[in-house]
Motif scaffolding. Sequence first.
Motif, PDB file in Angstrom:
ATOM      1  N   GLU A 126    -105.151 -26.878  30.855  1.00  0.00           N
ATOM      2  CA  GLU A 126    -104.063 -26.912  31.816  1.00  0.00           C
ATOM      3  C   GLU A 126    -104.482 -27.385  33.204  1.00  0.00           C
ATOM      4  OE1 GLU A 126    -101.612 -23.433  31.961  1.00  0.00           O
ATOM      5  OE2 GLU A 126    -101.815 -23.047  29.808  1.00  0.00           O
ATOM      6  N   VAL A 127    -105.714 -27.106  33.599  1.00  0.00           N
ATOM      7  CA  VAL A 127    -106.139 -27.434  34.956  1.00  0.00           C
ATOM      8  C   VAL A 127    -106.781 -28.810  35.035  1.00  0.00           C
ATOM      9  CG1 VAL A 127    -107.686 -26.785  36.855  1.00  0.00           C
ATOM     10  CG2 VAL A 127    -106.406 -25.024  35.623  1.00  0.00           C
ATOM     11  N   PHE A 128    -107.600 -29.154  34.068  1.00  0.00           N
ATOM     12  CA  PHE A 128    -108.379 -30.380  34.147  1.00  0.00           C
ATOM     13  C   PHE A 128    -107.672 -31.540  33.451  1.00  0.00           C
ATOM     14  CE2 PHE A 128    -111.286 -27.018  34.999  1.00  0.00           C
ATOM     15  CZ  PHE A 128    -112.147 -27.529  35.957  1.00  0.00           C
ATOM     16  N   ALA A 129    -108.039 -32.739  33.892  1.00  0.00           N
ATOM     17  CA  ALA A 129    -107.447 -33.937  33.312  1.00  0.00           C
ATOM     18  C   ALA A 129    -108.003 -34.166  31.905  1.00  0.00           C
ATOM     19  CB  ALA A 129    -107.743 -35.141  34.210  1.00  0.00           C
ATOM     20  N   LYS A 130    -107.370 -35.101  31.206  1.00  0.00           N
ATOM     21  CA  LYS A 130    -107.787 -35.405  29.836  1.00  0.00           C
ATOM     22  C   LYS A 130    -109.236 -35.889  29.809  1.00  0.00           C
ATOM     23  CE  LYS A 130    -106.449 -38.175  25.809  1.00  0.00           C
ATOM     24  NZ  LYS A 130    -105.509 -39.205  25.301  1.00  0.00           N
ATOM     25  N   SER A 131    -109.991 -35.395  28.835  1.00  0.00           N
ATOM     26  CA  SER A 131    -111.403 -35.760  28.730  1.00  0.00           C
ATOM     27  C   SER A 131    -111.571 -37.249  28.446  1.00  0.00           C
ATOM     28  CB  SER A 131    -112.088 -34.945  27.634  1.00  0.00           C
ATOM     29  OG  SER A 131    -112.109 -33.572  27.949  1.00  0.00           O
ATOM     30  N   THR A 132    -112.663 -37.789  28.971  1.00  0.00           N
ATOM     31  CA  THR A 132    -113.006 -39.182  28.720  1.00  0.00           C
ATOM     32  C   THR A 132    -114.088 -39.255  27.653  1.00  0.00           C
ATOM     33  OG1 THR A 132    -114.659 -39.115  30.486  1.00  0.00           O
ATOM     34  CG2 THR A 132    -112.429 -39.818  31.086  1.00  0.00           C
ATOM     35  N   ARG A 133    -114.360 -40.444  27.180  1.00  0.00           N
ATOM     36  CA  ARG A 133    -115.357 -40.595  26.116  1.00  0.00           C
ATOM     37  C   ARG A 133    -116.783 -40.568  26.653  1.00  0.00           C
ATOM     38  NH1 ARG A 133    -113.040 -45.182  21.874  1.00  0.00           N
ATOM     39  NH2 ARG A 133    -111.182 -44.000  21.225  1.00  0.00           N
ATOM     40  N   LYS A 134    -116.956 -40.891  27.913  1.00  0.00           N
ATOM     41  CA  LYS A 134    -118.313 -40.931  28.464  1.00  0.00           C
ATOM     42  C   LYS A 134    -118.508 -39.811  29.469  1.00  0.00           C
ATOM     43  CE  LYS A 134    -117.153 -44.151  32.214  1.00  0.00           C
ATOM     44  NZ  LYS A 134    -117.508 -45.423  32.875  1.00  0.00           N
ATOM     45  N   TYR A 256    -110.877 -35.213  43.107  1.00  0.00           N
ATOM     46  CA  TYR A 256    -110.383 -34.238  44.072  1.00  0.00           C
ATOM     47  C   TYR A 256    -110.203 -32.888  43.382  1.00  0.00           C
ATOM     48  CZ  TYR A 256    -105.645 -33.805  42.208  1.00  0.00           C
ATOM     49  OH  TYR A 256    -104.570 -33.505  41.405  1.00  0.00           O
ATOM     50  N   VAL A 257    -110.263 -31.833  44.173  1.00  0.00           N
ATOM     51  CA  VAL A 257    -109.911 -30.486  43.737  1.00  0.00           C
ATOM     52  C   VAL A 257    -109.021 -29.903  44.828  1.00  0.00           C
ATOM     53  CG1 VAL A 257    -110.710 -28.187  43.108  1.00  0.00           C
ATOM     54  CG2 VAL A 257    -112.085 -30.186  42.499  1.00  0.00           C
ATOM     55  N   MET A 258    -107.792 -29.542  44.483  1.00  0.00           N
ATOM     56  CA  MET A 258    -106.852 -29.022  45.473  1.00  0.00           C
ATOM     57  C   MET A 258    -106.539 -27.567  45.164  1.00  0.00           C
ATOM     58  SD  MET A 258    -103.261 -30.599  46.867  1.00  0.00           S
ATOM     59  CE  MET A 258    -102.300 -30.421  45.354  1.00  0.00           C
ATOM     60  N   VAL A 259    -106.600 -26.730  46.204  1.00  0.00           N
ATOM     61  CA  VAL A 259    -106.303 -25.307  46.083  1.00  0.00           C
ATOM     62  C   VAL A 259    -105.079 -24.995  46.922  1.00  0.00           C
ATOM     63  CG1 VAL A 259    -107.153 -22.967  46.422  1.00  0.00           C
ATOM     64  CG2 VAL A 259    -108.735 -24.769  45.731  1.00  0.00           C
ATOM     65  N   ASP A 260    -104.071 -24.439  46.278  1.00  0.00           N
ATOM     66  CA  ASP A 260    -102.903 -23.971  47.000  1.00  0.00           C
ATOM     67  C   ASP A 260    -103.281 -22.684  47.735  1.00  0.00           C
ATOM     68  OD1 ASP A 260    -100.439 -21.796  46.444  1.00  0.00           O
ATOM     69  OD2 ASP A 260     -99.867 -23.658  47.431  1.00  0.00           O
ATOM     70  N   MET A 261    -102.994 -22.643  49.032  1.00  0.00           N
ATOM     71  CA  MET A 261    -103.483 -21.531  49.839  1.00  0.00           C
ATOM     72  C   MET A 261    -102.889 -20.191  49.419  1.00  0.00           C
ATOM     73  SD  MET A 261    -105.722 -22.944  51.594  1.00  0.00           S
ATOM     74  CE  MET A 261    -106.191 -21.622  52.695  1.00  0.00           C
ATOM     75  N   ALA A 262    -101.618 -20.181  49.022  1.00  0.00           N
ATOM     76  CA  ALA A 262    -101.024 -18.927  48.558  1.00  0.00           C
ATOM     77  C   ALA A 262    -101.704 -18.473  47.262  1.00  0.00           C
ATOM     78  CB  ALA A 262     -99.532 -19.098  48.347  1.00  0.00           C
ATOM     79  N   ALA A 350    -106.567 -19.060  38.802  1.00  0.00           N
ATOM     80  CA  ALA A 350    -107.018 -20.428  39.027  1.00  0.00           C
ATOM     81  C   ALA A 350    -106.022 -21.445  38.481  1.00  0.00           C
ATOM     82  CB  ALA A 350    -108.393 -20.641  38.382  1.00  0.00           C
ATOM     83  N   LYS A 351    -105.402 -21.127  37.342  1.00  0.00           N
ATOM     84  CA  LYS A 351    -104.406 -22.056  36.782  1.00  0.00           C
ATOM     85  C   LYS A 351    -103.233 -22.250  37.722  1.00  0.00           C
ATOM     86  CE  LYS A 351    -103.871 -20.121  32.687  1.00  0.00           C
ATOM     87  NZ  LYS A 351    -103.371 -19.917  31.304  1.00  0.00           N
ATOM     88  N   ARG A 352    -102.873 -21.192  38.452  1.00  0.00           N
ATOM     89  CA  ARG A 352    -101.747 -21.283  39.380  1.00  0.00           C
ATOM     90  C   ARG A 352    -102.154 -21.853  40.728  1.00  0.00           C
ATOM     91  NH1 ARG A 352    -100.830 -16.602  36.390  1.00  0.00           N
ATOM     92  NH2 ARG A 352    -102.036 -15.270  37.805  1.00  0.00           N
ATOM     93  N   ALA A 353    -103.446 -21.813  41.057  1.00  0.00           N
ATOM     94  CA  ALA A 353    -103.874 -22.192  42.404  1.00  0.00           C
ATOM     95  C   ALA A 353    -104.555 -23.545  42.476  1.00  0.00           C
ATOM     96  CB  ALA A 353    -104.813 -21.127  42.966  1.00  0.00           C
ATOM     97  N   VAL A 354    -105.135 -24.010  41.363  1.00  0.00           N
ATOM     98  CA  VAL A 354    -106.019 -25.181  41.409  1.00  0.00           C
ATOM     99  C   VAL A 354    -105.423 -26.341  40.636  1.00  0.00           C
ATOM    100  CG1 VAL A 354    -108.322 -26.043  40.838  1.00  0.00           C
ATOM    101  CG2 VAL A 354    -108.041 -23.686  41.616  1.00  0.00           C
ATOM    102  N   SER A 355    -105.568 -27.534  41.191  1.00  0.00           N
ATOM    103  CA  SER A 355    -105.265 -28.768  40.461  1.00  0.00           C
ATOM    104  C   SER A 355    -106.387 -29.768  40.757  1.00  0.00           C
ATOM    105  CB  SER A 355    -103.912 -29.346  40.883  1.00  0.00           C
ATOM    106  OG  SER A 355    -103.887 -29.635  42.266  1.00  0.00           O
ATOM    107  N   THR A 356    -106.659 -30.631  39.808  1.00  0.00           N
ATOM    108  CA  THR A 356    -107.769 -31.572  39.957  1.00  0.00           C
ATOM    109  C   THR A 356    -107.593 -32.743  39.008  1.00  0.00           C
ATOM    110  OG1 THR A 356    -110.185 -31.793  39.856  1.00  0.00           O
ATOM    111  CG2 THR A 356    -109.170 -30.340  38.249  1.00  0.00           C
ATOM    112  N   ASP A 357    -108.293 -33.838  39.306  1.00  0.00           N
ATOM    113  CA  ASP A 357    -108.330 -34.962  38.368  1.00  0.00           C
ATOM    114  C   ASP A 357    -109.682 -35.064  37.679  1.00  0.00           C
ATOM    115  OD1 ASP A 357    -109.800 -35.789  40.546  1.00  0.00           O
ATOM    116  OD2 ASP A 357    -108.899 -37.772  40.699  1.00  0.00           O
TER     117      ASP A 357
END
Length: 448
Positions: A126-134, A256-262, A350-357
Amino acid sequence: MKRAIWITLGSAVVWGTAHFATGRRVTGALLLALQVALTVGVALLVWPLRENATEWFVQPQWLNVLRLGIVVVGAVWAAVIVRSYQLVSPGRPVLVALVVVLCLAVAAPLAYAVELTRVSQDFVDEVFAKSTRKNPFGGVERINLLLIGADAAPNRPGVRTDSMTVASIDTRNGTTTLFSLPRNLEDVPMPTPVSRAAFPDGFQGDGAGTPGLLNEVFQWAEDHPEIVPGVADGKRGPELLKETVGGILGLKVDYYVMVDMAGFAELVDAVGGVRVNVTEELIYGRQNQGRIPAGDQILTGEQALWFGRTRTNSDDYNRMSRQKCLLYALSQQADPGTLLTRFHGIAGAAKRAVSTDLPGNSLPPLIRLSKKMRGKDVKSVQFVPPLISTAYPDWELIRAKVIETLAKPAKPTAAVSPAAATPSPTATPTDGESPQAAEPDSLAATCG
């Protein structure tokens, strides 16, 4: 009855006990051999790889194998207990109750382990982007991560990125330098042809109601799909902000890694609070209803949020320093015991607070990289007055300072000192301030 109880208890600990006691020696020997083989096999597998065990919990393929193995072992163990009861004294109510208790005692920790694998896999998916092959870090000497603190407020639409720091990490030895940009930088040069066409003289904001500061770029990209064509909602802002910040610093920002302050407050509560050194008393809240005393304090989620957010009796630049100290303290205090015992709550927060690529398969190399970083001091550079004027930023000076900070130190000679050999660039004086080169700070020293 006593004999039956002890044999049943013994069978729950040592497989085959009841079979030996009732003359079924071959079956008993096979069960005992199976238990010994499983115990030795797990020990031989886990002990040499114990330092890498964390990496297993972030890889779906290993989580699936682990989950299946736990279920199989639990089923076999319960079957051994039930069969042992049948052999020594079938039909007695006391022993039936004992068997139920023993099966629950075996199932409970195994069920919790299965739940941990499920939560871990959900967190990665849910938090991380789709895995790559390398391997995302393969063959790369330096990784640059944009760390964003996002703050939304009821009295304004959208999200403002009030905290923007690039962590530049040497993948070979784990040395890390943080480059922080103030949220109120003006006339920021835009990185792409489309965005430069919209703002040829630097970012000016989205209409009369916006001042045109760096912390508005994220939401501006989200509100104008034509600026970042082909990128989905929720990803345009991070994409343009990465390129914008990278252009300012002269670095390629990889992820990037973004954290929602709330959500950050919930995350701090999930780990049981964070210990920080508060240099002076802080008063917070809309009506100054909160107080954080000076000294070594363990902050709750709400206190940590205000510690990093408040500008009462201070300014944006003090706040930037506190935010970095807060993140540094969390990273230093995140021990495996806390992560294991509080993992369910931490993952949920973390699932509610963090987003990343960052792709999912970047986690194992990222964990290995974090081990290299452990114990090393983190350097920090803030591009704030008097080094940099936020109204009239010296973009060339910022990039020169980044190059100087990341450059390998030259070997000093007997005739020339290191300080004299590499002159530091200086800034234009701001508001009567003297020019300063702003040497990198040590977070360990600054944050106590």
